[in-house]
Design a protein around this motif. Structure first.
Motif, PDB file in Angstrom:
ATOM      1  N   MET A   1       0.879  -1.275  -0.181  1.00 10.68           N
ATOM      2  CA  MET A   1       0.124  -0.067  -0.178  1.00 10.68           C
ATOM      3  C   MET A   1       0.843   1.274  -0.048  1.00 10.68           C
ATOM      4  N   VAL A   2       0.442   2.299  -0.716  1.00 12.16           N
ATOM      5  CA  VAL A   2       1.186   3.536  -0.969  1.00 12.16           C
ATOM      6  C   VAL A   2       0.371   4.777  -0.542  1.00 12.16           C
ATOM      7  N   ARG A   3       1.164   5.426   0.165  1.00 13.56           N
ATOM      8  CA  ARG A   3       0.474   6.858   0.184  1.00 13.56           C
ATOM      9  C   ARG A   3       1.303   7.958  -0.272  1.00 13.56           C
ATOM     10  N   SER A   4       0.738   9.193  -0.226  1.00 16.41           N
ATOM     11  CA  SER A   4       1.714  10.322  -0.765  1.00 16.41           C
ATOM     12  C   SER A   4       2.866  10.585  -0.350  1.00 16.41           C
ATOM     13  N   VAL A   5       2.930  10.305   1.369  1.00 10.84           N
ATOM     14  CA  VAL A   5       4.095  10.528   1.970  1.00 10.84           C
ATOM     15  C   VAL A   5       5.265   9.528   1.608  1.00 10.84           C
ATOM     16  N   ASP A   6       4.775   8.225   1.267  1.00  9.76           N
ATOM     17  CA  ASP A   6       5.771   7.378   0.749  1.00  9.76           C
ATOM     18  C   ASP A   6       6.511   7.800  -0.535  1.00  9.76           C
ATOM     19  N   VAL A   7       5.707   8.264  -1.284  1.00  6.99           N
ATOM     20  CA  VAL A   7       6.261   8.986  -2.675  1.00  6.99           C
ATOM     21  C   VAL A   7       7.169   9.887  -2.556  1.00  6.99           C
ATOM     22  N   SER A   8       6.701  11.025  -1.620  1.00  8.42           N
ATOM     23  CA  SER A   8       7.559  12.136  -1.187  1.00  8.42           C
ATOM     24  C   SER A   8       9.033  11.600  -0.694  1.00  8.42           C
ATOM     25  N   ARG A   9       9.000  10.653   0.004  1.00  8.45           N
ATOM     26  CA  ARG A   9      10.298  10.022   0.623  1.00  8.45           C
ATOM     27  C   ARG A   9      10.948   9.246  -0.329  1.00  8.45           C
ATOM     28  N   HIS A  10      10.644   8.578  -1.372  1.00  9.15           N
ATOM     29  CA  HIS A  10      11.112   7.683  -2.361  1.00  9.15           C
ATOM     30  C   HIS A  10      11.739   8.812  -3.411  1.00  9.15           C
ATOM     31  N   LEU A  11      11.004   9.661  -3.881  1.00 10.22           N
ATOM     32  CA  LEU A  11      11.459  10.680  -4.831  1.00 10.22           C
ATOM     33  C   LEU A  11      12.433  11.839  -4.211  1.00 10.22           C
ATOM     34  N   ASP A  12      12.336  12.090  -2.948  1.00 14.28           N
ATOM     35  CA  ASP A  12      13.002  13.030  -2.083  1.00 14.28           C
ATOM     36  C   ASP A  12      12.530  14.234  -2.759  1.00 14.28           C
ATOM     37  N   VAL A  13      11.079  14.755  -2.854  1.00 17.95           N
ATOM     38  CA  VAL A  13      10.317  15.900  -3.136  1.00 17.95           C
ATOM     39  C   VAL A  13       9.316  16.243  -1.983  1.00 17.95           C
ATOM     40  N   SER A  14       9.025  17.532  -1.989  1.00 18.97           N
ATOM     41  CA  SER A  14       8.061  17.988  -0.938  1.00 18.97           C
ATOM     42  C   SER A  14       6.846  17.264  -0.815  1.00 18.97           C
ATOM     43  N   LYS A  15       5.952  17.272  -0.059  1.00 20.21           N
ATOM     44  CA  LYS A  15       4.700  16.752   0.232  1.00 20.21           C
ATOM     45  C   LYS A  15       3.698  17.527  -0.938  1.00 20.21           C
ATOM     46  N   PRO A  16       3.943  19.075  -0.756  1.00 23.18           N
ATOM     47  CA  PRO A  16       3.012  19.545  -1.732  1.00 23.18           C
ATOM     48  C   PRO A  16       3.158  19.192  -3.181  1.00 23.18           C
ATOM     49  N   SER A  17       4.342  19.234  -3.609  1.00 22.92           N
ATOM     50  CA  SER A  17       4.712  18.754  -4.901  1.00 22.92           C
ATOM     51  C   SER A  17       4.090  17.344  -5.220  1.00 22.92           C
ATOM     52  N   VAL A  18       4.078  16.454  -4.422  1.00 15.12           N
ATOM     53  CA  VAL A  18       3.335  15.080  -4.402  1.00 15.12           C
ATOM     54  C   VAL A  18       1.966  15.335  -4.651  1.00 15.12           C
ATOM     55  N   CYS A  19       1.302  16.336  -3.822  1.00 10.74           N
ATOM     56  CA  CYS A  19      -0.071  16.617  -3.770  1.00 10.74           C
ATOM     57  C   CYS A  19      -0.442  17.080  -5.172  1.00 10.74           C
ATOM     58  N   HIS A  20       0.377  17.977  -5.613  1.00  7.20           N
ATOM     59  CA  HIS A  20       0.071  18.796  -6.913  1.00  7.20           C
ATOM     60  C   HIS A  20      -0.036  17.528  -8.232  1.00  7.20           C
ATOM     61  N   ALA A  21       1.102  16.726  -7.988  1.00  4.88           N
ATOM     62  CA  ALA A  21       1.251  15.470  -9.151  1.00  4.88           C
ATOM     63  C   ALA A  21       0.179  14.572  -8.869  1.00  4.88           C
ATOM     64  N   VAL A  22      -0.202  14.328  -7.798  1.00  6.20           N
ATOM     65  CA  VAL A  22      -1.216  13.415  -7.560  1.00  6.20           C
ATOM     66  C   VAL A  22      -2.659  13.817  -7.985  1.00  6.20           C
ATOM     67  N   ALA A  23      -2.803  15.078  -7.889  1.00  2.64           N
ATOM     68  CA  ALA A  23      -4.143  15.576  -8.376  1.00  2.64           C
ATOM     69  C   ALA A  23      -4.143  15.777  -9.907  1.00  2.64           C
ATOM     70  N   THR A  24      -2.943  16.048 -10.589  1.00  6.30           N
ATOM     71  CA  THR A  24      -2.908  15.871 -11.801  1.00  6.30           C
ATOM     72  C   THR A  24      -3.087  14.486 -12.570  1.00  6.30           C
ATOM     73  N   LEU A  25      -2.351  13.484 -11.991  1.00  3.03           N
ATOM     74  CA  LEU A  25      -2.541  12.258 -12.438  1.00  3.03           C
ATOM     75  C   LEU A  25      -3.965  11.725 -12.289  1.00  3.03           C
ATOM     76  N   LYS A  26      -4.302  12.106 -11.120  1.00  2.00           N
ATOM     77  CA  LYS A  26      -6.055  11.789 -10.921  1.00  2.00           C
ATOM     78  C   LYS A  26      -6.673  12.230 -12.084  1.00  2.00           C
ATOM     79  N   GLU A  27      -6.639  13.491 -12.150  1.00  2.20           N
ATOM     80  CA  GLU A  27      -7.364  14.108 -13.218  1.00  2.20           C
ATOM     81  C   GLU A  27      -7.130  13.653 -14.640  1.00  2.20           C
ATOM     82  N   GLY A  28      -5.965  13.154 -14.959  1.00  2.00           N
ATOM     83  CA  GLY A  28      -5.437  12.399 -16.331  1.00  2.00           C
ATOM     84  C   GLY A  28      -6.047  10.814 -16.391  1.00  2.00           C
TER      85      GLY A  28
END
Length: 122
Positions: free
Chosen positions: A24-51
């Motif tokens: 199971m994966v949450r945004s925080v896991d992606v943030s740590r894995h890619l070493d990017v900020s949580k807001p960046s992940v939130c923005h990306a997730v929203a865009t990827l959900k939209e797509g």
């Protein structure tokens, strides 16, 4: 299928890799894995959900859609292929990993398949 930017492919690939590792994966896991900020992940997730590449359930777990999984698996396959190829050619593993990450986005599927099958024949 909507064309994704390299970063979108990276996020999908990260979700795929993390799902293989943890289930199971949450945004925080992606943030740590890619070493990017949580807001960046939130923005990306929203865009990827939209797509239509990703969904999020009521417990905030991320799930790849069929289209998202296809993109993630293709990207991951290229990543592994180029990393292995570069390491076998004598490139230091950390550099090979970074270069493979750029190469996986730059090459077309057609060129990738031709390189892959061309190397298999040798």
């Amino acid at each position: 299928m909507k064309k994704l930017h390299a970063s979108g492919e990276d996020y999908l690939e990260a979700v795929l890799v993390l799902q293989k590792e943890k289930g199971m994966v949450r945004s925080v896991d992606v943030s740590r894995h890619l070493d990017v900020s949580k807001p960046s992940v939130c923005h990306a997730v929203a865009t990827l959900k939209e797509g239509g590449f990703l969904t999020m359930d009521e417990d905030s777990f991320l799930h790849l859609t069929d289209v998202g999984r296809e993109v993630a698996e293709k990207t991951y396959e290229k990543h592994c292929f180029f990393t292995r190829l570069l390491v076998e050619a004598g490139v230091e593993p950390k550099t090979a990993e970074q270069d493979a990450c750029r190469m996986e986005h730059a090459i077309s599927d057609d060129s990738f398949q031709k390189i892959k099958s061309g190397l298999k024949d040798k």
